[in-house]
Design a protein around this motif. Structure first.
Motif, PDB file in Angstrom:
ATOM      1  N   GLY A  44       0.807  -1.213   0.000  1.00 60.84           N
ATOM      2  CA  GLY A  44       0.000   0.000   0.000  1.00 60.84           C
ATOM      3  C   GLY A  44       0.838   1.259   0.000  1.00 60.84           C
ATOM      4  O   GLY A  44       2.043   1.224   0.280  1.00 60.84           O
ATOM      5  N   PRO A  45       0.203   2.387  -0.361  1.00 65.49           N
ATOM      6  CA  PRO A  45       0.950   3.640  -0.499  1.00 65.49           C
ATOM      7  C   PRO A  45       1.540   4.134   0.817  1.00 65.49           C
ATOM      8  O   PRO A  45       0.966   3.909   1.884  1.00 65.49           O
ATOM      9  N   PHE A  46       2.681   4.804   0.709  1.00 63.48           N
ATOM     10  CA  PHE A  46       3.412   5.272   1.888  1.00 63.48           C
ATOM     11  C   PHE A  46       4.300   6.431   1.400  1.00 63.48           C
ATOM     12  O   PHE A  46       5.449   6.219   1.026  1.00 63.48           O
ATOM     13  N   PRO A  47       3.737   7.649   1.350  1.00 69.72           N
ATOM     14  CA  PRO A  47       4.452   8.761   0.713  1.00 69.72           C
ATOM     15  C   PRO A  47       5.863   9.022   1.248  1.00 69.72           C
ATOM     16  O   PRO A  47       6.763   9.328   0.469  1.00 69.72           O
ATOM     17  N   THR A  48       6.078   8.919   2.545  1.00 73.61           N
ATOM     18  CA  THR A  48       7.395   9.316   3.077  1.00 73.61           C
ATOM     19  C   THR A  48       8.359   8.131   3.234  1.00 73.61           C
ATOM     20  O   THR A  48       9.369   8.236   3.933  1.00 73.61           O
ATOM     21  N   GLU A  49       8.035   7.031   2.575  1.00 74.49           N
ATOM     22  CA  GLU A  49       8.886   5.833   2.704  1.00 74.49           C
ATOM     23  C   GLU A  49      10.310   6.120   2.240  1.00 74.49           C
ATOM     24  O   GLU A  49      10.531   6.807   1.237  1.00 74.49           O
ATOM     25  N   LEU A  50      11.264   5.571   2.964  1.00 78.90           N
ATOM     26  CA  LEU A  50      12.676   5.781   2.640  1.00 78.90           C
ATOM     27  C   LEU A  50      13.267   4.553   1.960  1.00 78.90           C
ATOM     28  O   LEU A  50      12.751   3.444   2.106  1.00 78.90           O
ATOM     29  N   ASP A  51      14.368   4.779   1.257  1.00 80.75           N
ATOM     30  CA  ASP A  51      15.019   3.653   0.581  1.00 80.75           C
ATOM     31  C   ASP A  51      15.756   2.791   1.604  1.00 80.75           C
ATOM     32  O   ASP A  51      15.755   3.079   2.805  1.00 80.75           O
ATOM     33  N   LYS A  52      16.408   1.777   1.120  1.00 79.85           N
ATOM     34  CA  LYS A  52      17.023   0.775   2.000  1.00 79.85           C
ATOM     35  C   LYS A  52      18.042   1.370   2.967  1.00 79.85           C
ATOM     36  O   LYS A  52      18.138   0.951   4.118  1.00 79.85           O
ATOM     37  N   THR A  53      18.799   2.381   2.527  1.00 83.91           N
ATOM     38  CA  THR A  53      19.873   2.879   3.383  1.00 83.91           C
ATOM     39  C   THR A  53      19.317   3.499   4.657  1.00 83.91           C
ATOM     40  O   THR A  53      19.580   3.020   5.750  1.00 83.91           O
ATOM     41  N   LEU A  54      18.539   4.579   4.506  1.00 84.50           N
ATOM     42  CA  LEU A  54      18.015   5.237   5.708  1.00 84.50           C
ATOM     43  C   LEU A  54      16.841   4.452   6.313  1.00 84.50           C
ATOM     44  O   LEU A  54      16.723   4.342   7.535  1.00 84.50           O
ATOM     45  N   GLY A  55      16.017   3.893   5.424  1.00 83.95           N
ATOM     46  CA  GLY A  55      14.901   3.060   5.909  1.00 83.95           C
ATOM     47  C   GLY A  55      15.448   1.887   6.706  1.00 83.95           C
ATOM     48  O   GLY A  55      14.919   1.535   7.765  1.00 83.95           O
ATOM     49  N   GLY A  56      16.534   1.312   6.202  1.00 85.87           N
ATOM     50  CA  GLY A  56      17.175   0.187   6.885  1.00 85.87           C
ATOM     51  C   GLY A  56      17.735   0.612   8.230  1.00 85.87           C
ATOM     52  O   GLY A  56      17.751  -0.165   9.189  1.00 85.87           O
ATOM     53  N   TYR A  57      18.186   1.850   8.310  1.00 85.34           N
ATOM     54  CA  TYR A  57      18.707   2.377   9.574  1.00 85.34           C
ATOM     55  C   TYR A  57      17.589   2.402  10.630  1.00 85.34           C
ATOM     56  O   TYR A  57      17.765   1.933  11.755  1.00 85.34           O
ATOM     57  N   PHE A  58      16.425   2.944  10.242  1.00 89.64           N
ATOM     58  CA  PHE A  58      15.273   2.981  11.154  1.00 89.64           C
ATOM     59  C   PHE A  58      14.874   1.556  11.544  1.00 89.64           C
ATOM     60  O   PHE A  58      14.555   1.292  12.697  1.00 89.64           O
ATOM     61  N   GLN A  59      14.922   0.695  10.540  1.00 91.05           N
ATOM     62  CA  GLN A  59      14.500  -0.690  10.767  1.00 91.05           C
ATOM     63  C   GLN A  59      15.365  -1.370  11.827  1.00 91.05           C
ATOM     64  O   GLN A  59      14.852  -2.002  12.739  1.00 91.05           O
TER      65      GLN A  59
END
Ligand code: GDP
Ligand code: IMO
Ligand code: MG
Length: 418
Positions: free
Chosen positions: A273-288
């Motif tokens: 589903g849609p997620f406008p502020t989703e980050l790519d693997k680098t920063l998204g992965g950091y949060f993860q």
């Protein structure tokens, strides 16, 4: 003061921890929707406890917890949850846990159907595969099996036969699968009924007598997983917004005067589903990894992104939220810069209204300086770094809503009053 607690994003905002915290000042805690698609975490004496169906208020002595009519119950999971809590030395008995006789039961064919539908769909939802959607569908189709039906062997047999007559044809003819055997399910579920029967209660009369007590309504999932107001069809199958607290419990004589929205200091989503502020693997992965963003129910990695104020404003309005509790601020501690989405664009045009289709919304960000200090051990608002206070106050101003508490760690006491 009666309070409704709801998630303001796509679930996993930290509701479990917050309900455990807020229920100190309440007597009765009621779940009103969802099922064991929910995973609400509380860290008790360093041990992680994940609640799927039982309100996390049960950890506190002297509270009554209820599973409302709006909840769908997988009896096997509920019994496992009861046993796991007992093993931790927590009292779980018909005195402190009440199950609405009007709640609906998740059956084995619901699980299978959830998986089959998901497999066949081109546009996947990414459900938790817990049979939630098919169970709510049967409820609306009037062929569902309620808890009151389950605990009456004759009625249960009748309803199960009727269901299998229809469902087995679907499983065999459409999906080419083996039919379910009546006797196997009947025997298994009769066993569950025996165990759960003492907990089953007519909640309306029971709580009417206790109407002067303080009630806390525990929402599951989050605003944008709501069946009507979420990012349909990438939603769950129940109403997750605050107005469902009464419908999903039947306690219309309880006037809630506080609607608390729980918001994570950034955004996550599990499933499609849609997620406008989703980050790519680098920063998204950091949060993860820093935020341990893996589903409490399915273990799936959560998609991560920046805080979305446009989304939160919509959640505030949809739920009529008058207090916010911000969680996981500590996960932002090491960042040099922090972004927050303050408006959406579509093409080159700034959107003035909340878009019907979130998949076309492009986020426009404001960037703030990070604080680069550990906040986990801070317990007073005045001791928070200046930049962290700016972040919090910016959110309050944008949403025109007070942030009453800020959670800065997974431990129970890691919370700051504002
Ligand atoms: P819920 O579904 O809204 O109850 O949230 P989950 O339990 O699925 O996910 C929230 C996760 O974040 C859990 O692992 C919590 O222990 C953890 N958590 C909650 N609040 C905080 C916080 O302020 N800081 C950190 N670091 N973890 C938190
Ligand atoms: P808590 O209460 C996060 C998501 C699933 C999927 C969609 C539909 O822990 O915040 P379903 O199995 O309900 O039919 O799946 O909803 N989902 C959740 N995401 N937290 C939850 O609960 C969720 N419950 C369902 O990932 O995208
Ligand atoms: Mg969760």
């Amino acid at each position: 003061m009666n309070t409704v607690v709801v998630g303001m994003q796509w679930g996993d905002e930290g509701k479990g921890k917050i309900i455990d915290f807020l229920c100190r000042n309440n007597d009765i805690i009621v779940r009103f929707q969802g099922g064991n698609n929910a995973g609400h975490t509380v860290i008790l004496n360093g041990k992680k406890i994940v609640f799927h169906l039982i309100p996390s208020g049960l950890l506190h002595k002297g509270k009554i917890c209820a599973i409302g009519n709006g909840v769908v119950i997988d009896p096997k999971v509920l019994i496992e949850e009861i046993n796991a809590l007992k093993k931790e030395g927590i009292e779980v008995s018909p005195n402190n846990l009440k199950i609405s006789l009007f709640s609906h039961i998740i059956m084995p064919y619901h699980h299978i159907m959830d998986g089959l539908r998901e497999k066949k769909r081109i546009q996947k939802i990414g459900t938790t595969m817990r049979g939630i959607g098919p169970c709510y569908s049967d409820k609306a189709s009037r062929c569902g099996i309620r808890t009151i039906d389950l605990i009456n062997p004759e009625i249960f047999a009748l309803k199960l036969k009727d269901n299998l007559a229809e469902k087995n044809e679907i499983f065999e003819k459409i999906y080419g699968l083996r039919a379910f055997t009546f006797n196997d399910i009947y025997k298994e579920y009769n066993g569950y009924a025996e165990i759960l029967k003492p907990y089953v209660c007519e909640l309306i009369d029971f709580f009417y007598k206790l109407r002067d007590k303080k009630f806390l309504f525990e929402g599951a999932q989050g605003t944008f997983l709501d069946i009507d107001f979420g990012t349909y069809p990438f939603v769950t199958s129940s109403s997750t917004v605050s107005s469902n607290a009464i419908l999903g419990s039947g306690l219309s004589f309880i006037k809630s005067n506080g609607i608390v929205g729980v918001a994570k200091a950034y955004t996550t989503r599990v499933g499609e589903g849609p997620f406008p502020t989703e980050l790519d693997k680098t920063l998204g992965g950091y949060f993860q990894s820093k935020g341990k963003e893996f589903g409490a129910t399915t273990g799936r990695p959560r998609r991560c992104g920046w805080l979305d104020l446009v989304l939160l404003k919509r959640a505030k309005i949809l739920n009529n939220i008058n207090k916010i509790i911000l969680t996981k601020l500590d996960i932002l501690d090491d960042l040099e810069e922090i972004k927050m989405c303050t408006v959406y664009k579509q093409g080159e045009k700034l959107l003035k209204e909340f878009p019907v289709d979130l998949s076309k919304a492009i986020p426009v960000y404001e960037t703030m300086k990070g604080w680069r200090k550990k906040t986990e051990n801070i317990r007073k608002y005045k001791d928070l770094p200046v930049e962290a206070k700016k972040y919090i106050e910016k959110i309050e101003k944008y949403l025109d809503c007070e942030i009453r508490y800020i959670s800065v760690g997974e431990m129970r006491d890691a919370i700051i009053k504002h």
